[in-house]
Design an enzyme around this catalytic site. Structure first.
Site, mmCIF file in Angstrom:
data_model
loop_
_atom_site.group_PDB
_atom_site.id
_atom_site.type_symbol
_atom_site.label_atom_id
_atom_site.label_comp_id
_atom_site.label_asym_id
_atom_site.label_seq_id
_atom_site.Cartn_x
_atom_site.Cartn_y
_atom_site.Cartn_z
ATOM 1 N N ARG A 66 0.841 -1.197 0.000
ATOM 2 C CA ARG A 66 0.000 0.000 0.000
ATOM 3 C C ARG A 66 0.880 1.253 0.000
ATOM 4 O O ARG A 66 2.069 1.181 0.230
ATOM 5 C CB ARG A 66 -0.921 0.004 1.229
ATOM 6 C CG ARG A 66 -2.021 -1.034 1.158
ATOM 7 C CD ARG A 66 -2.814 -1.115 2.446
ATOM 8 N NE ARG A 66 -2.021 -1.662 3.538
ATOM 9 C CZ ARG A 66 -2.449 -1.773 4.795
ATOM 10 N NH1 ARG A 66 -3.659 -1.351 5.118
ATOM 11 N NH2 ARG A 66 -1.679 -2.300 5.718
ATOM 12 N N LYS A 89 2.046 2.035 7.223
ATOM 13 C CA LYS A 89 2.460 1.249 8.383
ATOM 14 C C LYS A 89 3.342 2.069 9.315
ATOM 15 O O LYS A 89 3.899 3.102 8.924
ATOM 16 C CB LYS A 89 3.250 0.008 7.937
ATOM 17 C CG LYS A 89 2.457 -0.954 7.101
ATOM 18 C CD LYS A 89 1.237 -1.472 7.808
ATOM 19 C CE LYS A 89 1.550 -2.575 8.791
ATOM 20 N NZ LYS A 89 0.298 -3.183 9.325
ATOM 21 N N TYR A 105 -0.526 4.541 10.608
ATOM 22 C CA TYR A 105 -0.837 3.569 11.662
ATOM 23 C C TYR A 105 0.416 3.390 12.526
ATOM 24 O O TYR A 105 1.538 3.317 11.989
ATOM 25 C CB TYR A 105 -1.168 2.186 11.069
ATOM 26 C CG TYR A 105 -2.519 2.085 10.398
ATOM 27 C CD1 TYR A 105 -3.699 2.300 11.115
ATOM 28 C CD2 TYR A 105 -2.621 1.724 9.062
ATOM 29 C CE1 TYR A 105 -4.936 2.189 10.489
ATOM 30 C CE2 TYR A 105 -3.862 1.604 8.439
ATOM 31 C CZ TYR A 105 -5.012 1.838 9.155
ATOM 32 O OH TYR A 105 -6.230 1.719 8.554
ATOM 33 N N HIS A 139 -0.003 1.586 16.137
ATOM 34 C CA HIS A 139 -0.260 0.479 17.065
ATOM 35 C C HIS A 139 0.851 0.404 18.118
ATOM 36 O O HIS A 139 1.479 -0.630 18.308
ATOM 37 C CB HIS A 139 -0.404 -0.855 16.307
ATOM 38 C CG HIS A 139 -1.598 -0.868 15.395
ATOM 39 N ND1 HIS A 139 -2.897 -0.970 15.867
ATOM 40 C CD2 HIS A 139 -1.701 -0.767 14.048
ATOM 41 C CE1 HIS A 139 -3.738 -0.928 14.848
ATOM 42 N NE2 HIS A 139 -3.042 -0.795 13.737
ATOM 43 N N GLU A 195 -5.094 4.721 13.991
ATOM 44 C CA GLU A 195 -5.980 3.798 14.703
ATOM 45 C C GLU A 195 -6.677 4.409 15.912
ATOM 46 O O GLU A 195 -7.634 3.839 16.420
ATOM 47 C CB GLU A 195 -5.226 2.522 15.125
ATOM 48 C CG GLU A 195 -4.169 2.691 16.207
ATOM 49 C CD GLU A 195 -2.795 3.117 15.670
ATOM 50 O OE1 GLU A 195 -2.700 3.450 14.482
ATOM 51 O OE2 GLU A 195 -1.835 3.128 16.456
ATOM 52 N N ASP A 230 -24.400 -12.043 17.243
ATOM 53 C CA ASP A 230 -23.785 -10.939 17.984
ATOM 54 C C ASP A 230 -24.399 -10.936 19.378
ATOM 55 O O ASP A 230 -25.477 -11.515 19.602
ATOM 56 C CB ASP A 230 -24.024 -9.595 17.270
ATOM 57 C CG ASP A 230 -22.975 -8.549 17.637
ATOM 58 O OD1 ASP A 230 -22.172 -8.171 16.765
ATOM 59 O OD2 ASP A 230 -22.948 -8.113 18.814
ATOM 60 N N LEU A 266 -15.089 -8.274 18.204
ATOM 61 C CA LEU A 266 -14.099 -7.348 18.780
ATOM 62 C C LEU A 266 -14.605 -6.850 20.124
ATOM 63 O O LEU A 266 -15.743 -6.405 20.243
ATOM 64 C CB LEU A 266 -13.870 -6.146 17.850
ATOM 65 C CG LEU A 266 -12.922 -5.071 18.398
ATOM 66 C CD1 LEU A 266 -11.503 -5.589 18.534
ATOM 67 C CD2 LEU A 266 -12.928 -3.831 17.521
ATOM 68 N N ASP A 304 -5.907 -10.691 14.557
ATOM 69 C CA ASP A 304 -5.009 -9.623 15.012
ATOM 70 C C ASP A 304 -5.274 -9.219 16.464
ATOM 71 O O ASP A 304 -4.488 -8.494 17.056
ATOM 72 C CB ASP A 304 -5.088 -8.402 14.078
ATOM 73 C CG ASP A 304 -6.473 -7.795 14.024
ATOM 74 O OD1 ASP A 304 -7.455 -8.491 14.345
ATOM 75 O OD2 ASP A 304 -6.592 -6.613 13.669
ATOM 76 N N ASN A 353 -2.975 -9.795 8.115
ATOM 77 C CA ASN A 353 -3.122 -8.543 7.342
ATOM 78 C C ASN A 353 -3.824 -8.846 6.025
ATOM 79 O O ASN A 353 -3.250 -8.711 4.936
ATOM 80 C CB ASN A 353 -1.762 -7.876 7.100
ATOM 81 C CG ASN A 353 -0.874 -8.697 6.196
ATOM 82 O OD1 ASN A 353 -0.972 -9.922 6.187
ATOM 83 N ND2 ASN A 353 -0.036 -8.044 5.410
HETATM 84 N N1 LIG Z 1 -7.134 -9.957 9.834
HETATM 85 C C1 LIG Z 1 -7.205 -8.764 9.291
HETATM 86 O O1 LIG Z 1 -6.552 -8.479 8.291
HETATM 87 C C2 LIG Z 1 -8.136 -7.734 9.862
HETATM 88 C C3 LIG Z 1 -8.469 -6.586 9.130
HETATM 89 C C4 LIG Z 1 -9.386 -5.678 9.665
HETATM 90 C C5 LIG Z 1 -9.940 -5.924 10.933
HETATM 91 N N2 LIG Z 1 -9.557 -7.035 11.634
HETATM 92 C C6 LIG Z 1 -10.126 -7.375 12.961
HETATM 93 O O2 LIG Z 1 -11.450 -7.856 12.840
HETATM 94 C C7 LIG Z 1 -12.092 -7.756 14.112
HETATM 95 C C8 LIG Z 1 -13.490 -7.173 13.958
HETATM 96 O O3 LIG Z 1 -13.388 -5.815 13.562
HETATM 97 P P1 LIG Z 1 -14.676 -4.889 13.328
HETATM 98 O O4 LIG Z 1 -14.170 -3.632 12.709
HETATM 99 O O5 LIG Z 1 -15.743 -5.635 12.641
HETATM 100 O O6 LIG Z 1 -15.131 -4.599 14.826
HETATM 101 P P2 LIG Z 1 -16.552 -4.031 15.290
HETATM 102 O O7 LIG Z 1 -16.344 -3.409 16.621
HETATM 103 O O8 LIG Z 1 -17.173 -3.238 14.211
HETATM 104 O O9 LIG Z 1 -17.455 -5.355 15.468
HETATM 105 C C9 LIG Z 1 -17.222 -6.301 16.454
HETATM 106 C C10 LIG Z 1 -18.545 -6.931 16.807
HETATM 107 O O10 LIG Z 1 -18.285 -8.061 17.660
HETATM 108 C C11 LIG Z 1 -19.387 -8.154 18.541
HETATM 109 N N3 LIG Z 1 -19.057 -9.061 19.636
HETATM 110 C C12 LIG Z 1 -18.298 -8.834 20.746
HETATM 111 N N4 LIG Z 1 -18.269 -9.945 21.514
HETATM 112 C C13 LIG Z 1 -19.014 -10.880 20.868
HETATM 113 C C14 LIG Z 1 -19.373 -12.227 21.144
HETATM 114 N N5 LIG Z 1 -18.969 -12.840 22.260
HETATM 115 N N6 LIG Z 1 -20.152 -12.878 20.260
HETATM 116 C C15 LIG Z 1 -20.568 -12.288 19.131
HETATM 117 N N7 LIG Z 1 -20.280 -11.012 18.822
HETATM 118 C C16 LIG Z 1 -19.519 -10.327 19.687
HETATM 119 C C17 LIG Z 1 -19.654 -6.706 18.928
HETATM 120 O O11 LIG Z 1 -20.935 -6.555 19.498
HETATM 121 C C18 LIG Z 1 -19.507 -6.015 17.578
HETATM 122 O O12 LIG Z 1 -20.745 -5.912 16.896
HETATM 123 C C19 LIG Z 1 -11.141 -6.895 14.951
HETATM 124 O O13 LIG Z 1 -10.380 -7.724 15.794
HETATM 125 C C20 LIG Z 1 -10.263 -6.234 13.925
HETATM 126 O O14 LIG Z 1 -9.005 -5.839 14.468
HETATM 127 C C21 LIG Z 1 -8.662 -7.925 11.115
#
Ligand SMILES: NC(=O)c1ccc[n+]([C@@H]2O[C@H](COP(=O)([O-])OP(=O)(O)OC[C@H]3O[C@@H](n4cnc5c(N)ncnc54)[C@H](O)[C@@H]3O)[C@@H](O)[C@H]2O)c1
Length: 371
Positions: free
Chosen positions: A15, A75, A94, A96, A118, A198, A240, A270, A300
């Site tokens: 990126r 990054k 970013y 972190h 972030e 959820d 999350l 992550d 990522n």
């Molecule tokens: N792997 C990657 O490349 C990558 C990229 C982007 C985001 N992420 C990760 O994805 C995850 C989700 O991100 P997001 O932006 O959707 O977050 P978000 O806050 O928008 O959504 C998280 C949801 O999880 C729900 N939740 C919490 N505990 C729960 C449970 N026990 N059961 C069911 N639902 C539950 C919350 O109510 C919320 O609606 C984060 O950890 C983020 O860092 C990873």
């Protein structure tokens, strides 16, 4: 303002912090923009694309850091960049910080001004500069999951949408936030039978209202999860809990209750992952198998689609960059609470409480530095 965009040198990062469209907006407002040569190559933007906007190309990363008052990148700076950063230089990227102490110490030492994507936070508590990457990862989760459900890749051999006379695949999404909602839209669009779980009933009500008829909502609890994982083909982990490790919603013992060839895509990897057996993988070697269940846990995911990710990220960062360039960071952060919350380290002092607490270092109120 003089703005510099260095090429990302972190392993496998394609990126870039500013697109030619963004460069044009800044140049139009009277700023000088310096782009390191070939920065945009990984995302499909050439030096000529940038030059046509009035931006200047510099050959080396040293020249970019030396000339710029504000650095825009993607990054966190890596070790090779630490000594290039100048006192008072504004870094908009970013960071972190809490996950890496040497970076925190280096940014304290060089007395730069670190504004972290972030932690920029809107008044509704959403994180506008993290949302675009969650949108990308959520949509990609289904694309990847569909691929690994194919037999040659050890999946169940089921087509997500089915065909006339054959039922579609069943997709279970744990967490109905940004990632979960985007995953659900993609899976539903392909014709799968989708369930979102959820904990937040308000969120489930909202999703029930806006999603198409092939998407159901179910309250998230252990009883329901244990029941549903037994007959779902693709399971996406998208929960999350801000600031905490993701809860293990699918534990090791549950894998045996799933059908062989089930695919788990743990996007929450992550944050430690919401599947107990998840450990981070890379795009080079994205999956591993335990108990005949395929685990995809790339930390990522947006890195695989740098064109989309760069444009999505810069669509969100550019309005802030314009504000920072126009007013300077002090005035811009005094005027806007969302930007102010992005300030993490200023001239050697930590101004973001969670970072100071993580490393047990002194904390300074950010207002000390603002107008
Ligand atoms: N792997 C990657 O490349 C990558 C990229 C982007 C985001 N992420 C990760 O994805 C995850 C989700 O991100 P997001 O932006 O959707 O977050 P978000 O806050 O928008 O959504 C998280 C949801 O999880 C729900 N939740 C919490 N505990 C729960 C449970 N026990 N059961 C069911 N639902 C539950 C919350 O109510 C919320 O609606 C984060 O950890 C983020 O860092 C990873």
């Amino acid at each position: 303002m003089i703005i510099g965009v260095p090429k990302e040198i972190k392993n496998n990062e394609n990126r870039v912090g500013l697109t030619p469209a963004g460069a044009k907006e800044l140049v139009k407002r009277g700023h000088e923009v310096y782009i390191q040569s070939t920065s945009g190559d990984g995302s499909g933007f050439t030096d000529t694309d940038y030059e046509s906007t009035g931006a200047n190309i510099l050959e080396t990363i040293e020249e970019v850091y030396a000339v710029a008052e504000m650095i825009i990148k993607v990054k966190e700076p890596i070790e090779a960049e630490y000594d290039l950063i100048k006192e008072d230089q504004l870094l908009f990227t970013y960071f972190h910080f809490a996950s890496y102490e040497p970076l925190t110490m280096a940014m304290i030492k060089n007395k730069s001004v670190c504004l972290a994507y972030e932690t920029v936070e809107s008044s509704d508590r959403s994180l506008p500069l993290l949302i675009p990457m969650s949108e990308v990862a959520g949509r990609m989760a289904i694309q990847q999951g569909a691929k690994f459900l194919e037999k040659p890749l050890k999946g169940r051999g089921i087509l997500l949408g089915g065909v006339p006379g054959v039922s579609p695949a069943k997709v279970l999404i744990l967490g109905g936030g940004i990632v979960g909602t985007n995953a659900a839209k993609m899976a539903a669009g392909l014709g799968a039978d989708v369930t979102i779980m959820d904990l937040n009933l308000g969120r489930l009500r909202y999703l029930d209202d806006i999603m198409p008829a092939n998407v159901k909502t179910v309250m998230s609890n252990e009883y329901n999860i244990r029941a549903l994982i037994q007959d779902h083909d693709l399971i996406v982990g998208a929960v999350l809990i801000p600031g905490a490790k993701a809860p293990s919603l699918i534990t090791r013992d549950m894998l045996k209750t799933m059908r062989p060839g089930t695919v788990l895509v743990d996007v929450a990897v992550d944050q430690g992952g919401c599947i107990e057996t998840c450990k981070p993988t890379t795009h080079e070697d994205p999956t591993f198998i335990i108990d005949d269940v395929i685990h995809y846990c790339v930390a990522n995911m947006p890195g695989a689609v740098p064109y989309t990710s760069t444009v999505a990220l810069t669509n969100a960062t550019l309005p802030y960059a314009i504000e920072l360039a126009g007013k300077g960071w002090k005035q811009a952060c005094s005027d806007r609470e969302d930007l102010k919350l992005g300030l993490n380290i200023i001239k050697g002092e930590i101004v973001y409480k969670a970072v100071a607490e993580t490393f047990d270092l002194p904390y300074t109120e950010v207002d000390k530095f603002l107008n």
